[in-house]
Enzyme design. Structure first.
Site, mmCIF file in Angstrom:
data_model
loop_
_atom_site.group_PDB
_atom_site.id
_atom_site.type_symbol
_atom_site.label_atom_id
_atom_site.label_comp_id
_atom_site.label_asym_id
_atom_site.label_seq_id
_atom_site.Cartn_x
_atom_site.Cartn_y
_atom_site.Cartn_z
ATOM 1 N N CYS A 177 0.804 -1.241 0.000
ATOM 2 C CA CYS A 177 0.000 0.000 0.000
ATOM 3 C C CYS A 177 0.829 1.280 0.000
ATOM 4 O O CYS A 177 0.735 2.081 -0.927
ATOM 5 C CB CYS A 177 -0.941 -0.006 1.186
ATOM 6 S SG CYS A 177 -1.979 -1.465 1.215
HETATM 7 C C1 UGA Z 1 -1.528 0.361 5.502
HETATM 8 C C2 UGA Z 1 -2.344 1.298 6.409
HETATM 9 O O1 UGA Z 1 -1.807 1.296 7.735
HETATM 10 C C3 UGA Z 1 -3.821 0.860 6.442
HETATM 11 O O2 UGA Z 1 -4.574 1.806 7.189
HETATM 12 C C4 UGA Z 1 -4.354 0.814 5.012
HETATM 13 O O3 UGA Z 1 -5.697 0.390 4.949
HETATM 14 C C5 UGA Z 1 -3.510 -0.139 4.193
HETATM 15 O O4 UGA Z 1 -2.133 0.302 4.204
HETATM 16 C C6 UGA Z 1 -4.048 -0.150 2.791
HETATM 17 O O5 UGA Z 1 -3.950 0.856 2.097
HETATM 18 O O6 UGA Z 1 -4.725 -1.119 2.408
HETATM 19 P P1 UGA Z 1 -0.362 -2.029 5.838
HETATM 20 O O7 UGA Z 1 0.299 -1.771 4.520
HETATM 21 O O8 UGA Z 1 -1.013 -3.335 6.097
HETATM 22 O O9 UGA Z 1 -1.520 -0.918 6.110
HETATM 23 O O10 UGA Z 1 0.777 -1.875 6.940
HETATM 24 P P2 UGA Z 1 1.221 -0.865 8.086
HETATM 25 O O11 UGA Z 1 1.043 -1.544 9.376
HETATM 26 O O12 UGA Z 1 0.602 0.462 7.918
HETATM 27 O O13 UGA Z 1 2.799 -0.792 7.786
HETATM 28 C C7 UGA Z 1 3.283 -0.361 6.526
HETATM 29 C C8 UGA Z 1 4.796 -0.306 6.532
HETATM 30 O O14 UGA Z 1 5.257 0.782 7.327
HETATM 31 C C9 UGA Z 1 5.476 -1.539 7.121
HETATM 32 O O15 UGA Z 1 6.592 -1.885 6.316
HETATM 33 C C10 UGA Z 1 5.938 -1.108 8.499
HETATM 34 O O16 UGA Z 1 7.075 -1.799 8.939
HETATM 35 C C11 UGA Z 1 6.259 0.348 8.231
HETATM 36 N N1 UGA Z 1 6.196 1.189 9.445
HETATM 37 C C12 UGA Z 1 5.020 1.387 10.082
HETATM 38 C C13 UGA Z 1 7.337 1.810 9.906
HETATM 39 O O17 UGA Z 1 8.435 1.659 9.339
HETATM 40 N N2 UGA Z 1 7.265 2.623 11.002
HETATM 41 C C14 UGA Z 1 6.091 2.851 11.655
HETATM 42 O O18 UGA Z 1 6.087 3.614 12.634
HETATM 43 C C15 UGA Z 1 4.941 2.198 11.178
#
Ligand code: UGA
Length: 422
Positions: free
Chosen positions: A264
């Protein structure tokens, strides 16, 4: 309600199964026979905690089929949940949206009742009004707002927590110019105790992109500051603890590390950037978020270089999935790290509790350990790429650990421990 879900991928499967749990009669449609058979055998085609149990308990409310026409004819509303892959320039490819919109049109041509169409796929603003509605109208010969209505109802589900997120939304976004569609969404989601945002269709489409892009910018900001902090001997997590307590800022999504991956954030930021450029605007912040994100793996590897040459070195990669709780490796930082290490002649030993099979298809030549302990044992230096909980209490056997995801407990048994932004 009788609901057809067009597209049995991640979003469609979770949405369909969770709507069935709310006693709606759901038909999931997909062209992939394997997915359909799995759902009909009570097995979700994707891994998501809690989903299998719901499917088993509410199986009477769910069926799956490849017959889109029949599914649309027999239901009151259709959710479009098909993929919107990236093109080379970052913009999204609408071919699946176009194809299912045309088919929905053909199906409702033979229908006498009003039909509602809600787009859940992430699409650029204007897609519902300028692509979906005209294609349905053209193929059905029917009139929008009279015989059928369309709207945008974006999803905000995180992988690995999608069932929880479905039941505990921060908000529900309902975009439509058609009062009947808005009313349908109110009834559908009436039980949720959260704010409802009713808006224009294109506004709802924009809310989804702007939410994801903001979170991505927040992470890249944490990483840029984290890199500075590292150079000054400051722990960036302490900094963001202080920063996030400001209510205007908030504490979440400041976890500095290797950067964001998944299906995403990278794709959505690129699509929004491409949209801005196509309108003659310079998306400076979006660009910067992407650049910082692309550079984090190299910053990480430069820490490794300080501990000796990479060529011929046995390097353990702990974690391959783009985040814990999933087997998904799309845009995972493990891919960039492994590619770079292999180009420098490293000897990689990789471990992940769920994602090894998919990683092996990209990197068949590297060694895969059966356990995290085996990866540690067989490596000279260990890189933590994904924050799986099992890495917390691992015995690092006095080896050098370079951590991209803040597993601080590794310090206890590592010979030398170093974090990327702390
Ligand atoms: C993300 C959004 O959080 C959801 O709200 C959204 O619905 C979804 O995309 C989508 O568009 O369908 P997701 O991709 O499942 O969800 O994962 P996240 O938990 O948001 O993490 C995304 C990435 O960011 C991961 O690689 C995670 O490691 C990284 N991340 C997250 C960080 O590096 N630091 C943070 O503080 C948070």
């Amino acid at each position: 309600m009788k609901i057809s879900i067009i597209g049995g991928g991640y979003v469609g499967t979770v949405t369909g199964i969770c709507l069935a749990e709310m006693n709606h009669e759901v038909t999931i449609v997909d062209i992939d026979r394997k997915k359909i058979d799995l759902i009909n055998q009570k097995v979700p085609p994707i891994y998501e905690p809690g989903l299998k149990e719901i499917l088993e308990r509410h199986h009477g409310f769910i069926k799956a089929t490849t017959d889109l026409m029949k599914a649309v004819k027999e239901t009151e509303i259709s959710f479009i949940c098909v993929g919107t892959p990236s093109r080379d320039d970052g913009s999204i490819d609408l071919r699946y949206i176009e194809s299912v919109s045309a088919q929905i049109g053909l199906a409702i041509k033979e229908k006498h009742e009003y039909h509602g169409v809600l787009v859940k796929s992430t699409v650029i603003p204007g897609t519902c009004d300028d692509v979906v509605t005209p294609l349905i109208a053209r193929n059905s010969g029917k009139s929008p707002g009279i015989d059928f209505g369309a709207g945008s109802n974006p999803e905000f589900l995180r992988e690995g927590r999608a069932v929880y997120d479905f039941h505990h939304p921060d908000r529900i976004v309902m975009g439509s110019e058609d009062p009947r569609i808005l009313q349908t969404m109110r009834e559908l989601y009436g039980k949720f105790d959260c704010p409802y945002v009713e808006c224009q269709t294109k506004t709802a489409e924009m809310i989804k992109y702007v939410s994801n892009a903001f979170l991505a910018i927040k992470i890249s900001y944490a990483n840029e500051i984290g890199n500075m902090c590292k150079a000054m001997g400051i722990d960036s997590y302490d900094v963001f603890k202080g920063v996030g307590l400001d209510q205007r800022i908030g504490p979440l999504f400041f976890n500095a590390g290797l950067g964001f991956g998944g299906s995403c954030f990278p794709k959505d930021v690129k699509a929004l950037k491409s949209l801005a450029e196509s309108r003659g605007q310079m998306p400076l912040l979006l660009n910067a978020a992407l650049i910082v994100n692309e550079q984090q793996p190299e910053k990480f590897i430069s820490l490794l270089r300080r501990h000796g040459p990479i060529k011929g070195r046995k390097i353990g990669l702990l974690g391959l999935a783009f985040k814990p709780g999933t087997d998904d490796i799309r845009e995972a930082k493990s891919i960039e790290v492994a590619t770079s290490l292999l180009s420098e002649g490293a000897d990689i030993v990789a471990y992940d509790p769920l994602a090894v099979d998919s990683f092996r298809t990209l990197f068949p030549g590297i060694h895969y350990a059966q356990t995290a302990g085996e990866a540690v044992e067989k490596s000279d230096v260990i890189l933590i790429i994904t924050e799986w909980p099992e890495f917390e209490n691992l015995d690092y056997r006095g080896k050098t650990v370079i951590d991209g995801r803040r597993i601080l407990k590794a310090k206890k048994t590592a010979g030398h421990y170093e974090g990327i932004c702390w």
